[in-house]
Design a protein around this motif. Structure first.
Motif, short mmCIF file in Angstrom:
data_model
loop_
_atom_site.label_atom_id
_atom_site.label_comp_id
_atom_site.label_asym_id
_atom_site.label_seq_id
_atom_site.Cartn_x
_atom_site.Cartn_y
_atom_site.Cartn_z
N PRO A 209 0.80 -1.23 0.00
CA PRO A 209 0.00 0.00 0.00
C PRO A 209 0.83 1.27 0.00
N GLU A 210 1.89 1.31 0.81
CA GLU A 210 2.71 2.53 0.87
C GLU A 210 3.46 2.75 -0.43
N GLN A 211 3.85 1.66 -1.10
CA GLN A 211 4.56 1.80 -2.37
C GLN A 211 3.62 2.30 -3.46
N SER A 212 2.36 1.87 -3.42
CA SER A 212 1.39 2.32 -4.42
C SER A 212 1.10 3.80 -4.29
N LYS A 213 1.48 4.37 -3.15
CA LYS A 213 1.32 5.81 -2.94
C LYS A 213 2.63 6.56 -3.15
N GLY A 214 3.63 5.85 -3.70
CA GLY A 214 4.90 6.50 -4.05
C GLY A 214 5.96 6.46 -2.99
N LYS A 215 5.75 5.70 -1.90
CA LYS A 215 6.72 5.63 -0.81
C LYS A 215 7.17 4.19 -0.62
N ALA A 216 8.24 3.79 -1.30
CA ALA A 216 8.74 2.42 -1.19
C ALA A 216 9.76 2.32 -0.07
N LEU A 217 9.64 1.28 0.73
CA LEU A 217 10.53 1.02 1.86
C LEU A 217 11.04 -0.43 1.77
N PRO A 218 12.08 -0.78 2.53
CA PRO A 218 12.51 -2.18 2.53
C PRO A 218 11.36 -3.14 2.86
N ALA A 219 10.50 -2.74 3.77
CA ALA A 219 9.36 -3.60 4.12
C ALA A 219 8.40 -3.78 2.95
N SER A 220 8.45 -2.88 1.97
CA SER A 220 7.60 -3.03 0.79
C SER A 220 7.99 -4.26 -0.01
N ASP A 221 9.29 -4.53 -0.09
CA ASP A 221 9.76 -5.75 -0.76
C ASP A 221 9.30 -7.00 -0.01
N LEU A 222 9.27 -6.92 1.32
CA LEU A 222 8.82 -8.07 2.11
C LEU A 222 7.35 -8.34 1.85
N TYR A 223 6.57 -7.29 1.71
CA TYR A 223 5.15 -7.45 1.38
C TYR A 223 5.00 -8.18 0.04
N SER A 224 5.75 -7.73 -0.97
CA SER A 224 5.66 -8.36 -2.29
C SER A 224 6.10 -9.82 -2.24
N LEU A 225 7.10 -10.12 -1.42
CA LEU A 225 7.55 -11.51 -1.28
C LEU A 225 6.45 -12.35 -0.62
N GLY A 226 5.80 -11.79 0.39
CA GLY A 226 4.71 -12.50 1.04
C GLY A 226 3.56 -12.81 0.08
N VAL A 227 3.19 -11.82 -0.74
CA VAL A 227 2.12 -12.02 -1.72
C VAL A 227 2.56 -13.06 -2.76
N THR A 228 3.82 -13.01 -3.14
CA THR A 228 4.36 -14.01 -4.07
C THR A 228 4.18 -15.42 -3.50
N CYS A 229 4.48 -15.59 -2.23
CA CYS A 229 4.37 -16.91 -1.60
C CYS A 229 2.94 -17.42 -1.57
N ILE A 230 1.99 -16.55 -1.22
CA ILE A 230 0.60 -17.03 -1.15
C ILE A 230 0.05 -17.30 -2.55
N HIS A 231 0.57 -16.61 -3.55
CA HIS A 231 0.19 -16.92 -4.92
C HIS A 231 0.72 -18.30 -5.32
N LEU A 232 1.96 -18.59 -4.93
CA LEU A 232 2.56 -19.89 -5.25
C LEU A 232 1.89 -21.04 -4.49
N LEU A 233 1.36 -20.75 -3.31
CA LEU A 233 0.67 -21.77 -2.52
C LEU A 233 -0.72 -22.08 -3.06
N ASN A 235 -1.99 -20.82 -6.40
CA ASN A 235 -2.15 -20.69 -7.85
C ASN A 235 -3.39 -19.87 -8.19
N THR A 236 -3.63 -18.88 -7.35
CA THR A 236 -4.76 -17.97 -7.55
C THR A 236 -4.22 -16.55 -7.68
N PRO A 237 -4.69 -15.77 -8.66
CA PRO A 237 -4.21 -14.39 -8.80
C PRO A 237 -4.40 -13.61 -7.50
#
Length: 475
Positions: A209-233, A235-237
Motif C-alpha cells: 500500500p505505501e509503495q502504491s502511494k509512491g513511498k517504497a521502503l525495505p518492508a515493501s519488498d517483504l510485502y511483495s515476497l509474502g504475496v508471491t508466496c501465497i500466490h505460489l501456494l 495458484n490464484t491471482p
C-alpha cells in the motif's frame, strides 16, 4: 540467427555471421561484441533479448535490455541518461551477490540505452507454478530462506527492488537457487518517472500500500515476497485473494484441499503481507530468523539455531570483520584453493579441500583422517580462517560454528539427533559423498562434512570440535 534490435525494423532472418541487417542496414553487433539472437521479453519500458558475447572464446549467452525513453524533452533525456549510468553502477554492485545477475556492460548506441547482464539458465517461479503446480510448505520455506538473505543484501545497500513477483524470480538450473532479476531500471529512468515525484514502480497485485502511494521502503519488498508466496501456494491471482471488505488477505480459503500448512508458516506469511506497515516485518533479517526456526529440514521439531544469536546480520558482520583481518595461516597453509572453490559454489571440491588444509595444518598426509584427540591440536588461527571462508561464501549457512551452534542446541541428546538436524547419516558409510548434498539446498550446517573424522570413536568429533572452537573463542 541474428536479430536486429533497431526499433521499427522489419527484422528479417539474418545469418549467424552477418554484420549488418538485411532490412535496415544497421550493425547487428552491439559494442562490436554482443549479438542478439531473439527477443525474450517486451514491455512499455523496453525490450529484452537473448544474445551471445562473441568477444569471449566460449561465446556465452547473455541478456541485453534495451530501454525506451518516451520523451523528446532534451533536459529530461539528459537526466535520463545520467540516471541510467547511476543505476547501472548500483546494478554492478548488486551483481556481486551470486543470486543477482552480474552486470556485464552498459552503454549507449544508436541513441538507445542498453544493459548487458549475465544469462540465468532456468525457469521463473511463475513458469514452475504453471508446469508443476502449487508449492508445498517445504518449498515455500526454502524459497524464503533463499531469498530473504538476498533482500537483506540489497537493502543494506540502500536499494529496494520494488517489483518482486514470481516472474522476476528464476530458479537457476545449476544449483536450484532462486535468483532475483529485473530491478526495474527502465521504469526508474522513464520520462514519466523523471517528471513526476513518487512515480510507482511495480506490479499492482504485488505492490505494498505505501509503495502504491509512491513511498517504497525495505518492508515493501517483504510485502511483495509474502504475496508471491501465497500466490505460489494457491495458484490464484492475488487480486482474487484479497478481501476488500475486511481489508485483509483471505488466502487460506484458496489452498488446495491436500495442502498441509503449519500455523507458524501461515503466521509468517500473514506478517509478511500485512497491509499495515507497522505490523509487518521491518527487515528481511527479522523475517529470516522467524523462518529458520521452522525450517522444514529439521526433524523431530528441533530447530538447530533456536536459542542462539545466529542471523544474517551475524554472518555479514563476521564476514566483514574477516575481510579486515589478516588471513595468513599460523603454520603456512595456503587457503587460496579453498577460497576459490567456495567463491564459485564448488561445494564438493571445497569440502575435500577442507580436509586437505586441516591435515596440512597438523602436519599430516593430506588424505589422512583426524582422530578426535587431534582436533585440539589445530592452530586456532587456521581453524578460524576455514570457518570464516565457509561462513562468508555460504552466507552463514555452512561452517564449523554453525555446526557448533546446532550441536550445543541438542545438548544432552544422542549423536544421531545432531546428525538428524544437519542431514548426516548416523553410521560411517564407505562412500560418504554418495549420501551428502553438495548444494545450496543442503540443510543448515550440512557442510563441511565429517569426511576427515576417523578412529574408533569417530562420532566424538562433534564434541571435540565444539570444545576446540570454544577454547579458541570462535563462534
Amino acid at each position: 540467427m541474428s536479430y536486429c534490435v533497431i526499433p521499427g525494423c522489419f527484422n528479417p532472418p539474418n545469418q549467424d555471421s552477418a554484420l549488418f541487417c538485411h532490412s535496415c542496414g544497421s550493425k547487428l553487433l552491439l559494442k562490436e561484441r554482443y549479438r542478439p539472437l531473439k527477443p525474450i521479453g517486451y514491455g512499455g519500458f523496453g525490450r529484452t533479448f537473448l544474445a551471445v558475447d562473441e568477444n569471449m572464446p566460449s561465446q556465452p549467452h547473455c541478456v541485453i535490455k534495451q530501454l525506451f525513453l518516451q520523451t523528446q524533452n532534451g533536459l529530461v533525456l539528459k537526466k535520463a541518461v545520467q540516471m541510467f549510468h547511476q543505476e547501472a553502477e548500483h546494478l554492478e554492485q548488486l551483481g556481486q551477490h551470486q543470486q543477482i545477475p552480474t552486470l556485464l556492460a552498459h552503454f549507449e548506441q544508436n541513441r538507445q540505452l542498453y544493459l548487458v547482464q549475465e544469462w540465468i539458465e532456468g525457469e521463473t517461479l511463475e513458469q514452475e507454478l504453471q508446469q508443476v503446480g502449487v508449492f508445498s510448505e517445504t518449498q515455500i520455506g526454502e524459497l524464503l530462506q533463499g531469498l530473504l538473505p538476498v533482500l537483506q543484501f540489497i537493502h543494506d545497500r540502500q536499494v529496494i527492488h520494488r517489483d518482486i513477483k514470481p516472474s522476476n524470480i528464476i530458479r537457476r538450473q545449476s544449483d536450484r537457487l532462486p535468483v532475483l532479476i529485473d530491478f526495474g531500471v527502465a521504469k526508474l529512468i522513464s520520462g514519466t518517472a523523471l517528471l513526476h515525484t513518487g512515480t510507482v514502480v511495480g506490479t499492482a497485485e504485488y505492490t505494498a500500500p505505501e509503495q502504491s502511494k509512491g513511498k517504497a521502503l525495505p518492508a515493501s519488498d517483504l510485502y511483495s515476497l509474502g504475496v508471491t508466496c501465497i500466490h505460489l501456494l494457491t495458484n490464484t491471482p492475488p487480486r482474487d485473494l484479497f478481501d476488500i471488505i475486511d481489508n485483509r488477505w483471505a488466502w487460506r480459503e484458496h489452498l488446495p484441499g491436500n495442502t498441509r500448512l503449519s500455523d507458524r508458516l501461515a503466521q509468517i506469511l500473514d506478517q509478511l503481507s500485512e497491509t499495515t506497515l507497522r505490523k509487518r516485518y521491518q527487515s528481511a533479517d527479522d523475517a529470516l530468523q522467524a523462518v529458520v526456526k521452522l525450517s522444514p529440514i529439521l526433524k523431530r521439531g528441533i530447530s538447530p539455531l533456536a536459542g542462539t544469536n545466529f542471523s544474517v546480520n551475524h554472518w555479514q558482520r563476521t564476514a566483514a570483520k574477516s575481510e579486515a583481518e589478516n588471513w595468513t595461516s599460523a603454520v603456512g597453509v595456503d587457503y587460496q584453493y579453498l577460497q576459490n572453490f567456495l567463491a564459485t559454489g564448488k561445494w564438493q571440491q571445497a569440502d575435500e579441500e577442507t580436509r586437505r588444509v586441516m591435515c596440512q595444518a597438523l602436519g599430516k598426509p593430506l588424505s589422512s583422517y583426524l582422530h578426535s584427540g587431534e582436533i585440539s591440536q589445530l592452530p586456532c588461527k587456521d581453524l578460524w580462517i576455514i570457518d570464516q571462508l565457509w561462513l562468508k561464501y555460504s552466507q552463514g549457512r555452512f561452517g564449523f560454528t554453525v555446526q557448533k551452534q546446532i550441536y550445543e542446541n541438542t545438548a544432552g541428546e544422542e549423536y544421531w539427533i545432531f546428525c538428524d538436524c544437519v542431514g548426516w547419516p548416523t553410521h560411517q558409510p564407505h562412500f560418504l559423498d554418495a549420501v551428502m548434498m553438495f548444494s545450496w539446498q543442503a540443510p543448515v550446517g550440512h557442510l563441511p562434512s565429517r569426511r576427515w573424522a576417523g578412529g574408533f570413536s569417530w562420532w566424538r568429533h562433534a564434541t571435540a570440535m565444539a570444545e576446540k572452537l570454544k577454547q579458541c573463542g570462535i563462534g
